[in-house]
Design a protein around this motif. Sequence first.
Motif, PDB file in Angstrom:
ATOM      1  N   ARG A   1      24.271  42.128  32.850  1.00 39.56           N
ATOM      2  CA  ARG A   1      24.906  43.414  33.179  1.00 39.56           C
ATOM      3  C   ARG A   1      26.420  43.294  33.285  1.00 39.56           C
ATOM      4  O   ARG A   1      27.123  44.293  33.348  1.00 39.56           O
ATOM      5  N   GLN A   2      26.941  42.065  33.307  1.00 38.10           N
ATOM      6  CA  GLN A   2      28.377  41.813  33.366  1.00 38.10           C
ATOM      7  C   GLN A   2      28.833  41.240  32.032  1.00 38.10           C
ATOM      8  O   GLN A   2      28.273  40.281  31.527  1.00 38.10           O
ATOM      9  N   GLN A   3      29.877  41.851  31.443  1.00 39.97           N
ATOM     10  CA  GLN A   3      30.410  41.378  30.173  1.00 39.97           C
ATOM     11  C   GLN A   3      31.926  41.286  30.248  1.00 39.97           C
ATOM     12  O   GLN A   3      32.585  42.152  30.828  1.00 39.97           O
ATOM     13  N   ARG A   4      32.447  40.224  29.650  1.00 37.15           N
ATOM     14  CA  ARG A   4      33.897  40.003  29.621  1.00 37.15           C
ATOM     15  C   ARG A   4      34.418  40.351  28.240  1.00 37.15           C
ATOM     16  O   ARG A   4      33.873  39.916  27.229  1.00 37.15           O
ATOM     17  N   ARG A   5      35.480  41.147  28.202  1.00 39.35           N
ATOM     18  CA  ARG A   5      36.058  41.592  26.941  1.00 39.35           C
ATOM     19  C   ARG A   5      37.514  41.158  26.852  1.00 39.35           C
ATOM     20  O   ARG A   5      38.238  41.194  27.844  1.00 39.35           O
TER      21      ARG A   5
ATOM     22  N   PHE B   1      38.976  36.654  39.324  1.00 37.70           N
ATOM     23  CA  PHE B   1      38.089  37.800  39.500  1.00 37.70           C
ATOM     24  C   PHE B   1      36.647  37.415  39.157  1.00 37.70           C
ATOM     25  O   PHE B   1      35.701  37.754  39.872  1.00 37.70           O
ATOM     26  N   GLU B   2      36.486  36.683  38.072  1.00 35.35           N
ATOM     27  CA  GLU B   2      35.153  36.279  37.623  1.00 35.35           C
ATOM     28  C   GLU B   2      34.483  35.368  38.649  1.00 35.35           C
ATOM     29  O   GLU B   2      33.271  35.462  38.890  1.00 35.35           O
ATOM     30  N   ASN B   3      35.263  34.480  39.263  1.00 36.10           N
ATOM     31  CA  ASN B   3      34.704  33.592  40.281  1.00 36.10           C
ATOM     32  C   ASN B   3      34.191  34.375  41.484  1.00 36.10           C
ATOM     33  O   ASN B   3      33.153  34.033  42.069  1.00 36.10           O
ATOM     34  N   ARG B   4      34.888  35.428  41.863  1.00 29.54           N
ATOM     35  CA  ARG B   4      34.457  36.228  43.012  1.00 29.54           C
ATOM     36  C   ARG B   4      33.230  37.070  42.688  1.00 29.54           C
ATOM     37  O   ARG B   4      32.478  37.446  43.582  1.00 29.54           O
ATOM     38  N   LEU B   5      33.013  37.350  41.406  1.00 29.83           N
ATOM     39  CA  LEU B   5      31.830  38.125  41.007  1.00 29.83           C
ATOM     40  C   LEU B   5      30.560  37.279  40.985  1.00 29.83           C
ATOM     41  O   LEU B   5      29.456  37.819  40.968  1.00 29.83           O
ATOM     42  N   ALA B   6      30.708  35.962  40.982  1.00 29.72           N
ATOM     43  CA  ALA B   6      29.554  35.076  40.789  1.00 29.72           C
ATOM     44  C   ALA B   6      28.467  35.318  41.826  1.00 29.72           C
ATOM     45  O   ALA B   6      27.273  35.244  41.520  1.00 29.72           O
TER      46      ALA B   6
ATOM     47  N   ASN C   1      43.090  45.861  33.002  1.00 33.23           N
ATOM     48  CA  ASN C   1      43.181  44.593  32.283  1.00 33.23           C
ATOM     49  C   ASN C   1      43.786  43.485  33.149  1.00 33.23           C
ATOM     50  O   ASN C   1      44.744  43.696  33.877  1.00 33.23           O
ATOM     51  N   PHE C   2      43.229  42.269  32.982  1.00 30.41           N
ATOM     52  CA  PHE C   2      43.671  41.111  33.714  1.00 30.41           C
ATOM     53  C   PHE C   2      44.428  40.164  32.791  1.00 30.41           C
ATOM     54  O   PHE C   2      44.095  40.025  31.617  1.00 30.41           O
ATOM     55  N   ALA C   3      45.419  39.479  33.355  1.00 29.35           N
ATOM     56  CA  ALA C   3      45.951  38.305  32.678  1.00 29.35           C
ATOM     57  C   ALA C   3      44.897  37.209  32.788  1.00 29.35           C
ATOM     58  O   ALA C   3      43.983  37.287  33.621  1.00 29.35           O
ATOM     59  N   LEU C   4      45.004  36.187  31.960  1.00 26.17           N
ATOM     60  CA  LEU C   4      43.945  35.181  31.883  1.00 26.17           C
ATOM     61  C   LEU C   4      43.691  34.496  33.222  1.00 26.17           C
ATOM     62  O   LEU C   4      42.538  34.283  33.615  1.00 26.17           O
ATOM     63  N   ASP C   5      44.759  34.143  33.948  1.00 24.81           N
ATOM     64  CA  ASP C   5      44.557  33.436  35.216  1.00 24.81           C
ATOM     65  C   ASP C   5      43.896  34.332  36.252  1.00 24.81           C
ATOM     66  O   ASP C   5      43.010  33.905  37.001  1.00 24.81           O
ATOM     67  N   GLU C   6      44.290  35.610  36.291  1.00 29.00           N
ATOM     68  CA  GLU C   6      43.669  36.548  37.231  1.00 29.00           C
ATOM     69  C   GLU C   6      42.222  36.834  36.847  1.00 29.00           C
ATOM     70  O   GLU C   6      41.366  37.035  37.709  1.00 29.00           O
ATOM     71  N   ALA C   7      41.948  36.863  35.547  1.00 30.22           N
ATOM     72  CA  ALA C   7      40.579  37.105  35.082  1.00 30.22           C
ATOM     73  C   ALA C   7      39.646  36.021  35.595  1.00 30.22           C
ATOM     74  O   ALA C   7      38.514  36.300  36.004  1.00 30.22           O
ATOM     75  N   ARG C   8      40.090  34.785  35.575  1.00 29.43           N
ATOM     76  CA  ARG C   8      39.256  33.688  36.080  1.00 29.43           C
ATOM     77  C   ARG C   8      38.976  33.847  37.576  1.00 29.43           C
ATOM     78  O   ARG C   8      37.860  33.623  38.049  1.00 29.43           O
TER      79      ARG C   8
ATOM     80  N   ALA D   1      37.526  44.180  43.240  1.00 31.31           N
ATOM     81  CA  ALA D   1      38.649  44.582  42.382  1.00 31.31           C
ATOM     82  C   ALA D   1      39.840  45.054  43.202  1.00 31.31           C
ATOM     83  O   ALA D   1      40.995  44.911  42.772  1.00 31.31           O
ATOM     84  N   ALA D   2      39.584  45.623  44.385  1.00 31.69           N
ATOM     85  CA  ALA D   2      40.675  46.134  45.220  1.00 31.69           C
ATOM     86  C   ALA D   2      41.609  45.022  45.685  1.00 31.69           C
ATOM     87  O   ALA D   2      42.761  45.284  46.043  1.00 31.69           O
ATOM     88  N   LYS D   3      41.137  43.790  45.669  1.00 30.33           N
ATOM     89  CA  LYS D   3      41.981  42.660  46.067  1.00 30.33           C
ATOM     90  C   LYS D   3      43.000  42.316  44.984  1.00 30.33           C
ATOM     91  O   LYS D   3      43.939  41.552  45.223  1.00 30.33           O
ATOM     92  N   PHE D   4      42.780  42.844  43.785  1.00 30.43           N
ATOM     93  CA  PHE D   4      43.735  42.668  42.688  1.00 30.43           C
ATOM     94  C   PHE D   4      44.464  44.005  42.522  1.00 30.43           C
ATOM     95  O   PHE D   4      44.022  44.890  41.787  1.00 30.43           O
ATOM     96  N   GLN D   5      45.581  44.136  43.180  1.00 34.84           N
ATOM     97  CA  GLN D   5      46.213  45.438  43.381  1.00 34.84           C
ATOM     98  C   GLN D   5      46.665  46.108  42.087  1.00 34.84           C
ATOM     99  O   GLN D   5      46.756  47.328  42.020  1.00 34.84           O
ATOM    100  N   GLU D   6      46.957  45.335  41.055  1.00 33.89           N
ATOM    101  CA  GLU D   6      47.453  45.932  39.814  1.00 33.89           C
ATOM    102  C   GLU D   6      46.318  46.373  38.882  1.00 33.89           C
ATOM    103  O   GLU D   6      46.582  46.935  37.819  1.00 33.89           O
TER     104      GLU D   6
END
Length: 232
Positions: free
Chosen positions: A105-109, A93-98, A84-91, A217-222
């Motif tokens: 095939r990608q869904q945000r929950r 992560f999502e930018n890097r997935l673009a 799970n991501f905090a809101l700022d980290e989620a943004r 995802a590995a760049k987000f260590q937690e």
Amino acid sequence: MLKLIFALLLVANAALFAYGEGYLGQFSGNEHEPARLQRQQNVDKLQLISAGKAESAVAALSPPPPPPVPRDEPATTACLEVGNFALDEARKFENRLASLELGDRQQRRNVAEQEVSSYIVHIPPQASRAAAEKKADELRELGVTNFFILNDSSPLKWGISLGVFRTEAAAQAQLAALVKQGVQSARVAPRYASSKQVYFQFRDISEDAKARIEKIAAKFQEQESRSCSSAR
């Protein structure tokens, strides 16, 4: 002379007539067509057909073409989950997935969770407000003045707060100081607040896409990558 020529023509015409009627026998490779057709077996069943019907008949008798060789499809992963991501980290992560252009095939929950927001040093709830006031008087006699009675609808109603701290270490330090003053019933407890967490699901992705997602995802260590949980 004319008689001779006339006799020769007469003989030639007689020979042609005999040949045409088949009286002179059969000559291989030079047969008269009507006579040859009459000698075929089942002549009455012969039927002339068009070229199109002939091609259709040949096609019907021809063996079917071999089935096409199936092309190998890339292996897919049923479902991958990251978060799970905090809101700022989620943004972030999502930018890097673009760049992967995963589309549907990608869904945000989103999921609401309780997390510790602070720590409170307190005396547990008393039976009534009168009992809480009596405990407050005892604290004053010990020289403790920094407190207040909790009278809201929380589980700590009619308890006494002796301080709220952002870290557990700070709360434990306050508790130790109160114990030295003679306060024996104080406790440390966490305080919870609702928080919104975000996780991502990726369905029907190739092994290559999975590897690239996990690399990001590995760049987000937690954060961790896992198979999708049926409990969600």
